[in-house]
Design a protein around this motif. Structure first.
Motif, PDB file in Angstrom:
ATOM      1  N   GLN A  81       0.836  -1.194   0.000  1.00 20.33           N
ATOM      2  CA  GLN A  81       0.000   0.000   0.000  1.00 20.33           C
ATOM      3  C   GLN A  81       0.873   1.248   0.000  1.00 20.33           C
ATOM      4  OE1 GLN A  81      -2.827  -0.204   3.177  1.00 20.33           O
ATOM      5  NE2 GLN A  81      -3.515  -2.230   2.563  1.00 20.33           N
ATOM      6  N   GLU A  82       0.481   2.223  -0.838  1.00 18.82           N
ATOM      7  CA  GLU A  82       1.247   3.469  -0.887  1.00 18.82           C
ATOM      8  C   GLU A  82       0.515   4.531  -0.053  1.00 18.82           C
ATOM      9  OE1 GLU A  82       0.944   5.385  -4.678  1.00 18.82           O
ATOM     10  OE2 GLU A  82      -0.804   4.229  -5.250  1.00 18.82           O
TER      11      GLU A  82
ATOM     12  N   LEU B 208     -16.913  10.646   5.733  1.00 21.07           N
ATOM     13  CA  LEU B 208     -16.221   9.590   4.998  1.00 21.07           C
ATOM     14  C   LEU B 208     -17.135   8.446   4.574  1.00 21.07           C
ATOM     15  CD1 LEU B 208     -12.956   9.497   7.121  1.00 21.07           C
ATOM     16  CD2 LEU B 208     -13.151  10.246   4.746  1.00 21.07           C
TER      17      LEU B 208
ATOM     18  N   ILE C 190      -8.321  13.306   1.284  1.00 19.41           N
ATOM     19  CA  ILE C 190      -8.606  12.686   2.586  1.00 19.41           C
ATOM     20  C   ILE C 190      -7.832  13.383   3.706  1.00 19.41           C
ATOM     21  CG2 ILE C 190      -9.293  10.481   1.601  1.00 19.41           C
ATOM     22  CD1 ILE C 190      -6.527   9.404   2.490  1.00 19.41           C
TER      23      ILE C 190
ATOM     24  N   VAL D 171     -17.313   8.198   1.031  1.00 19.64           N
ATOM     25  CA  VAL D 171     -16.012   8.078   0.354  1.00 19.64           C
ATOM     26  C   VAL D 171     -15.462   6.649   0.484  1.00 19.64           C
ATOM     27  CG1 VAL D 171     -13.637   8.956   0.264  1.00 19.64           C
ATOM     28  CG2 VAL D 171     -15.522  10.505   0.836  1.00 19.64           C
TER      29      VAL D 171
ATOM     30  N   LEU E   2      -8.484   4.618   3.084  1.00 28.65           N
ATOM     31  CA  LEU E   2      -7.713   5.837   3.333  1.00 28.65           C
ATOM     32  C   LEU E   2      -6.224   5.528   3.507  1.00 28.65           C
ATOM     33  CD1 LEU E   2     -10.164   7.475   5.890  1.00 28.65           C
ATOM     34  CD2 LEU E   2     -10.101   7.761   3.407  1.00 28.65           C
ATOM     35  N   ALA E   3      -5.920   4.245   3.770  1.00 32.45           N
ATOM     36  CA  ALA E   3      -4.514   3.844   3.908  1.00 32.45           C
ATOM     37  C   ALA E   3      -3.948   3.373   2.576  1.00 32.45           C
ATOM     38  CB  ALA E   3      -4.398   2.740   4.962  1.00 32.45           C
ATOM     39  N   GLY E   4      -4.743   3.476   1.501  1.00 34.17           N
ATOM     40  CA  GLY E   4      -4.225   3.177   0.174  1.00 34.17           C
ATOM     41  C   GLY E   4      -4.767   1.925  -0.481  1.00 34.17           C
ATOM     42  N   LYS E   5      -5.592   1.161   0.237  1.00 34.45           N
ATOM     43  CA  LYS E   5      -6.201  -0.030  -0.367  1.00 34.45           C
ATOM     44  C   LYS E   5      -7.332   0.427  -1.286  1.00 34.45           C
ATOM     45  CE  LYS E   5      -6.429  -4.587   1.601  1.00 34.45           C
ATOM     46  NZ  LYS E   5      -6.771  -5.396   2.754  1.00 34.45           N
TER      47      LYS E   5
ATOM     48  N   PRO F 146     -19.197   3.261  -0.930  1.00 31.49           N
ATOM     49  CA  PRO F 146     -18.697   2.689  -2.184  1.00 31.49           C
ATOM     50  C   PRO F 146     -18.242   1.230  -2.027  1.00 31.49           C
ATOM     51  CG  PRO F 146     -17.781   4.889  -1.871  1.00 31.49           C
ATOM     52  CD  PRO F 146     -18.505   4.529  -0.600  1.00 31.49           C
TER      53      PRO F 146
ATOM     54  N   GLY G  48     -18.183  20.817   4.877  1.00 26.99           N
ATOM     55  CA  GLY G  48     -17.554  19.498   4.875  1.00 26.99           C
ATOM     56  C   GLY G  48     -17.110  19.039   3.503  1.00 26.99           C
ATOM     57  N   GLY G  49     -17.433  19.822   2.458  1.00 28.12           N
ATOM     58  CA  GLY G  49     -16.929  19.492   1.126  1.00 28.12           C
ATOM     59  C   GLY G  49     -17.979  19.041   0.134  1.00 28.12           C
TER      60      GLY G  49
ATOM     61  N   ILE H 270      -1.404   7.710   0.511  1.00 30.92           N
ATOM     62  CA  ILE H 270      -2.264   8.480  -0.388  1.00 30.92           C
ATOM     63  C   ILE H 270      -2.807   9.710   0.340  1.00 30.92           C
ATOM     64  CG2 ILE H 270      -2.942   6.431  -1.708  1.00 30.92           C
ATOM     65  CD1 ILE H 270      -5.702   6.627  -0.292  1.00 30.92           C
TER      66      ILE H 270
ATOM     67  N   VAL I 150      -8.773  10.075  -2.762  1.00 33.84           N
ATOM     68  CA  VAL I 150      -9.437   8.839  -3.174  1.00 33.84           C
ATOM     69  C   VAL I 150     -10.275   9.104  -4.428  1.00 33.84           C
ATOM     70  CG1 VAL I 150     -11.212   7.125  -2.550  1.00 33.84           C
ATOM     71  CG2 VAL I 150      -9.528   7.847  -0.847  1.00 33.84           C
ATOM     72  N   LEU I 151     -10.065   8.269  -5.454  1.00 37.22           N
ATOM     73  CA  LEU I 151     -10.910   8.299  -6.641  1.00 37.22           C
ATOM     74  C   LEU I 151     -12.010   7.270  -6.400  1.00 37.22           C
ATOM     75  CD1 LEU I 151     -11.281   9.176  -9.696  1.00 37.22           C
ATOM     76  CD2 LEU I 151     -10.077   7.049 -10.240  1.00 37.22           C
ATOM     77  N   ILE I 152     -13.269   7.719  -6.359  1.00 40.00           N
ATOM     78  CA  ILE I 152     -14.341   6.795  -5.970  1.00 40.00           C
ATOM     79  C   ILE I 152     -14.767   5.910  -7.142  1.00 40.00           C
ATOM     80  CG2 ILE I 152     -16.727   6.623  -5.119  1.00 40.00           C
ATOM     81  CD1 ILE I 152     -16.106   9.105  -3.400  1.00 40.00           C
TER      82      ILE I 152
ATOM     83  N   ILE J 142     -10.948   0.687  -3.291  1.00 39.00           N
ATOM     84  CA  ILE J 142     -12.355   0.426  -2.945  1.00 39.00           C
ATOM     85  C   ILE J 142     -12.727  -0.978  -3.398  1.00 39.00           C
ATOM     86  CG2 ILE J 142     -14.719   1.099  -3.593  1.00 39.00           C
ATOM     87  CD1 ILE J 142     -13.644   4.057  -3.530  1.00 39.00           C
TER      88      ILE J 142
ATOM     89  N   VAL K 152     -11.421  12.903  -4.019  1.00 35.31           N
ATOM     90  CA  VAL K 152     -11.689  13.486  -2.701  1.00 35.31           C
ATOM     91  C   VAL K 152     -10.389  13.517  -1.902  1.00 35.31           C
ATOM     92  CG1 VAL K 152     -13.019  13.259  -0.567  1.00 35.31           C
ATOM     93  CG2 VAL K 152     -14.033  12.552  -2.743  1.00 35.31           C
TER      94      VAL K 152
ATOM     95  N   ARG L 210      -9.679  19.164   3.695  1.00 37.50           N
ATOM     96  CA  ARG L 210      -9.965  17.748   3.911  1.00 37.50           C
ATOM     97  C   ARG L 210     -11.418  17.421   3.508  1.00 37.50           C
ATOM     98  NH1 ARG L 210     -10.707  15.091   9.619  1.00 37.50           N
ATOM     99  NH2 ARG L 210     -10.865  12.931   8.995  1.00 37.50           N
ATOM    100  N   ASN L 211     -11.603  16.308   2.814  1.00 37.04           N
ATOM    101  CA  ASN L 211     -12.906  15.820   2.330  1.00 37.04           C
ATOM    102  C   ASN L 211     -13.487  16.640   1.179  1.00 37.04           C
ATOM    103  OD1 ASN L 211     -12.873  13.766   4.261  1.00 37.04           O
ATOM    104  ND2 ASN L 211     -13.932  15.020   5.760  1.00 37.04           N
TER     105      ASN L 211
END
Lengths: 89, 384
Positions: free
Chosen positions: A2-3, B157, A20, B160, B340-343, B164, B238-239, A5, A8-10, B345, A18, A44-45
């Motif tokens: 895992q890199e 989140l 994070i 996000v 959020l740690a890069g894994k 998903p 919040g975006g 990041i 996030v591309l949904i 979806i 988005v 953020r977000n």
């Protein structure tokens, strides 16, 4: 592996990602195929543009239209209510 | 490849094998509770309805209670009524009988009160437990699974990460021929055109549009003009830029499949694939509606955390962030904060599908371990 990041591309067809965490101007957007850098502060977000989006073009998130660009948008731009409006229902 | 489930006489398949005891009216809850103290193996279904309501609510409550009785996770069911209520035990039993599962009823006023009724109930449930024990898990296809989707206690989140991720599992099941139910009509406000485009045919598209517009009007009438905006200044900070963006963050739970049917609260879908149920988004009302519509399992995303579960339907909970998952690990089954740690979806979605398969085959969810047996029936009018 895992890199690290910061965005996030949904959905694969989205033209925004988005953030994070807060991303500073000039900072690279990590977690995408494209190599782009933020042109402004991205809170953020909030959303960051991945491609050029011209006035009147659709902003795509979740693979669906979330709004229309009311300003020309460059890759790395913060996308929010100042440059996007809801599509007329 | 399918799963191992409990085949019912009507061809439906349970992922659990419960003996349930249900009150037809709140006045009978005490007997159901007394019975469940004596026999901890049974699943009590108690609620606040059954009498003192207008016709519209009686219809919803009857449909809901009958639907819970028919849920394939229930092997056999005993209904306990008082005698003078509106939703009577014999009538409710008649509505469950088409499922061909063992159904019996007891009426407290005809059986001489709490102690005598409880004694008879123990006898009936003993017989039901033996019957349930005789049913073993056998190979079943994914087309037999109906999956409910829900989000509650959401945070920035949820749309996000967790929703998903659930969308990946929903699309997977729809592709396997199963049924997926999306609800929370209020959360769909603003996306009527998007959802209508995804409808199986134009007529259903129109139905979806009118349902969401009706809900928008109701929300404005009851909650006032500000609530009608649905997107709040806090959401914008919040975006979230538009109501469509906010709603899509919820709807993405259902993936990107075509919408094949629209059903009322607690009504059973007749079609496979993605189905919309007209239901309040409030967590426990919605869980009840999902189970009554025949869902054997619900996937539930949360950003703030909730212990919620349901008596006869496992609820698998997915956290939107890792901090919450660590804080409330006792109540949560999967951490979508891994995104959020890069894994990706997709990768976390596949993890969810694997976990879902384990739960379908018998692994207990945290809500089941904690016996989070919550239930609330949606009503539309006053009590009298």
């Amino acid at each position: 592996m895992q890199e690290q990041i910061n965005a996030v591309l949904i959905h694969p067809s989205d033209n925004v990602a988005v953030a994070i965490r807060e991303i500073q101007p000039g900072e690279a957007i990590l977690g995408l195929k494209q190599k782009i850098s933020a042109r402004q502060n991205i809170p953020r977000n909030h959303k960051v543009a991945l491609v050029e989006i011209s006035i009147g073009a659709k902003i795509i998130k979740y693979g669906e239209t979330i709004g229309i660009a009311i300003q020309g948008i460059e890759p790395g731009d913060w996308v929010h209510t100042h440059n996007l409006k809801a599509e007329e229902i | 490849m399918g799963f191992l489930g409990y085949r019912r006489p009507d061809g439906s398949v349970g992922i659990r094998n419960y003996v349930a005891v249900m009150s037809s009216v709140s006045c009978a809850n005490g007997v159901v509770n007394a019975l469940s103290r004596e026999m901890t193996e049974i699943k009590p279904i108690i609620h606040t309805e059954g009498c003192g309501r207008g016709l519209a609510d009686i219809a919803i409550s009857t449909r809901t209670l009958a639907g819970l009785g028919k849920n394939p996770n229930v092997a056999a069911i005993l209904i306990v009524g008082l005698g003078c209520e509106f939703i009577k035990a014999p009538g409710l039993a008649d509505q469950i009988k088409p499922s061909q599962k063992p159904v019996e009823f007891l009426v407290i006023q005809e059986n001489g009160g709490t102690v005598k009724t409880t004694r008879k109930a123990i006898e009936i449930c003993g017989k039901f437990l033996d019957y349930a024990d005789s049913i073993k898990r056998t190979d079943c296809g994914w087309d037999k699974l109906t999956l409910g989707l829900e989000c509650g206690g959401s945070d920035a989140l949820s749309g996000v990460t967790a929703n998903p991720v659930i969308g990946v599992a929903a699309d997977w099941l729809a592709a396997q021929g199963g049924t997926v139910i999306l609800a929370e009509t209020t959360e769909m406000i603003g996306t009527e055109n998007i959802l209508a485009r995804r409808a199986a045919d134009p007529a259903m598209g129109e139905k979806i549009k009118s349902l969401i517009r009706k809900q928008e009007k109701l929300t404005k009438d009851i909650l006032g003009p500000l609530a009608g905006l649905v997107i709040s200044p806090g959401n914008i900070e919040g975006g979230l830029s538009t109501i469509q963006e906010k709603a899509l963050g919820c709807i993405i739970k259902a993936g990107n499949s075509r919408i094949n049917e629209l059903v009322e609260y607690s009504a059973a879908p007749s079609k496979k694939g993605l189905v919309i149920m007209d239901s309040p988004g409030s967590d426990i009302f919605q869980l009840t509606g999902m189970a009554a519509s025949g869902a054997q399992l619900t996937l539930f995303s949360t950003g703030r955390g909730t212990p919620a579960g349901f008596p006869i339907m496992p609820v698998l909970k997915i956290s939107s962030n890792t901090e919450l998952f660590r804080k409330m690990e006792d109540d949560l089954d999967l951490d979508a904060g891994q995104v959020l740690a890069g894994k990706s979806i997709e990768a976390v979605g596949k993890e969810l599908v694997s976990l879902m398969e384990e739960v379908v085959n018998g692994k207990q969810t945290k809500a089941e371990i904690n016996r989070q047996d919550l239930l609330a029936i949606h009503t539309v009018g006053p009590a009298f």
